[in-house]
Design a protein around this motif. Sequence first.
Motif, PDB file in Angstrom:
ATOM      1  N   ASP A  98       0.857  -1.184   0.000  1.00 40.85           N
ATOM      2  CA  ASP A  98       0.000   0.000   0.000  1.00 40.85           C
ATOM      3  C   ASP A  98       0.902   1.246   0.000  1.00 40.85           C
ATOM      4  O   ASP A  98       2.127   1.144   0.023  1.00 40.85           O
ATOM      5  CB  ASP A  98      -0.962  -0.014   1.189  1.00 40.85           C
ATOM      6  CG  ASP A  98      -0.264  -0.004   2.543  1.00 40.85           C
ATOM      7  OD1 ASP A  98       0.897   0.456   2.636  1.00 40.85           O
ATOM      8  OD2 ASP A  98      -0.884  -0.442   3.523  1.00 40.85           O
ATOM      9  N   ASP A  99       0.298   2.418  -0.042  1.00 39.29           N
ATOM     10  CA  ASP A  99       1.065   3.662  -0.134  1.00 39.29           C
ATOM     11  C   ASP A  99       2.024   3.851   1.050  1.00 39.29           C
ATOM     12  O   ASP A  99       3.152   4.305   0.877  1.00 39.29           O
ATOM     13  CB  ASP A  99       0.135   4.872  -0.226  1.00 39.29           C
ATOM     14  CG  ASP A  99      -0.574   4.950  -1.563  1.00 39.29           C
ATOM     15  OD1 ASP A  99      -0.132   4.269  -2.520  1.00 39.29           O
ATOM     16  OD2 ASP A  99      -1.565   5.686  -1.658  1.00 39.29           O
ATOM     17  N   GLU A 100       1.586   3.494   2.225  1.00 40.50           N
ATOM     18  CA  GLU A 100       2.428   3.654   3.411  1.00 40.50           C
ATOM     19  C   GLU A 100       3.652   2.728   3.336  1.00 40.50           C
ATOM     20  O   GLU A 100       4.765   3.128   3.677  1.00 40.50           O
ATOM     21  CB  GLU A 100       1.608   3.361   4.670  1.00 40.50           C
ATOM     22  CG  GLU A 100       2.341   3.689   5.950  1.00 40.50           C
ATOM     23  CD  GLU A 100       1.456   3.538   7.172  1.00 40.50           C
ATOM     24  OE1 GLU A 100       1.978   3.091   8.206  1.00 40.50           O
ATOM     25  OE2 GLU A 100       0.253   3.860   7.092  1.00 40.50           O
TER      26      GLU A 100
ATOM     27  N   TRP B 142       5.021   1.551   0.541  1.00 43.10           N
ATOM     28  CA  TRP B 142       5.894   2.078  -0.521  1.00 43.10           C
ATOM     29  C   TRP B 142       6.700   3.255  -0.003  1.00 43.10           C
ATOM     30  O   TRP B 142       7.889   3.390  -0.284  1.00 43.10           O
ATOM     31  CB  TRP B 142       5.083   2.505  -1.743  1.00 43.10           C
ATOM     32  CG  TRP B 142       5.070   1.467  -2.808  1.00 43.10           C
ATOM     33  CD1 TRP B 142       3.982   0.804  -3.268  1.00 43.10           C
ATOM     34  CD2 TRP B 142       6.184   0.951  -3.551  1.00 43.10           C
ATOM     35  NE1 TRP B 142       4.356  -0.095  -4.244  1.00 43.10           N
ATOM     36  CE2 TRP B 142       5.701  -0.019  -4.436  1.00 43.10           C
ATOM     37  CE3 TRP B 142       7.549   1.214  -3.534  1.00 43.10           C
ATOM     38  CZ2 TRP B 142       6.521  -0.730  -5.299  1.00 43.10           C
ATOM     39  CZ3 TRP B 142       8.383   0.500  -4.400  1.00 43.10           C
ATOM     40  CH2 TRP B 142       7.860  -0.457  -5.268  1.00 43.10           C
ATOM     41  N   ALA B 143       6.052   4.144   0.748  1.00 42.29           N
ATOM     42  CA  ALA B 143       6.754   5.295   1.314  1.00 42.29           C
ATOM     43  C   ALA B 143       7.888   4.835   2.226  1.00 42.29           C
ATOM     44  O   ALA B 143       8.993   5.379   2.176  1.00 42.29           O
ATOM     45  CB  ALA B 143       5.783   6.185   2.070  1.00 42.29           C
TER      46      ALA B 143
END
Length: 98
Positions: free
Chosen positions: A35-37, A39-40
């Motif tokens: 998810d985006d978190e 990936w960050a």
Amino acid sequence: MLLITCPWCGPRDEAEYHYGGQAHVPYPERPADLDDEQWAAYVFYRDNPKGPFAERWMHSTGCRRWFNVLRDTVSYEVLASYRLDAPRPELPQAGGNR
């Protein structure tokens, strides 16, 4: 100025190199599942230790190859340099036999 030893070209001045960040950061096994978190965390978050730290460098004005450097973040001393396909070198323990 640091003196960094390229595994292919030998010792050269730091100005000949390009810093590439933390070494030994594995690419996610299933990137499509992140998810985006997550990936960050993979892209932006890195260790920031006091002492020996493995970094990636590229000999930009020489052979243009990437390699790893083990550098002390306190003294800036370059402890070792090694090819990407080589394991991280073991360092002697502080206060060991001399």
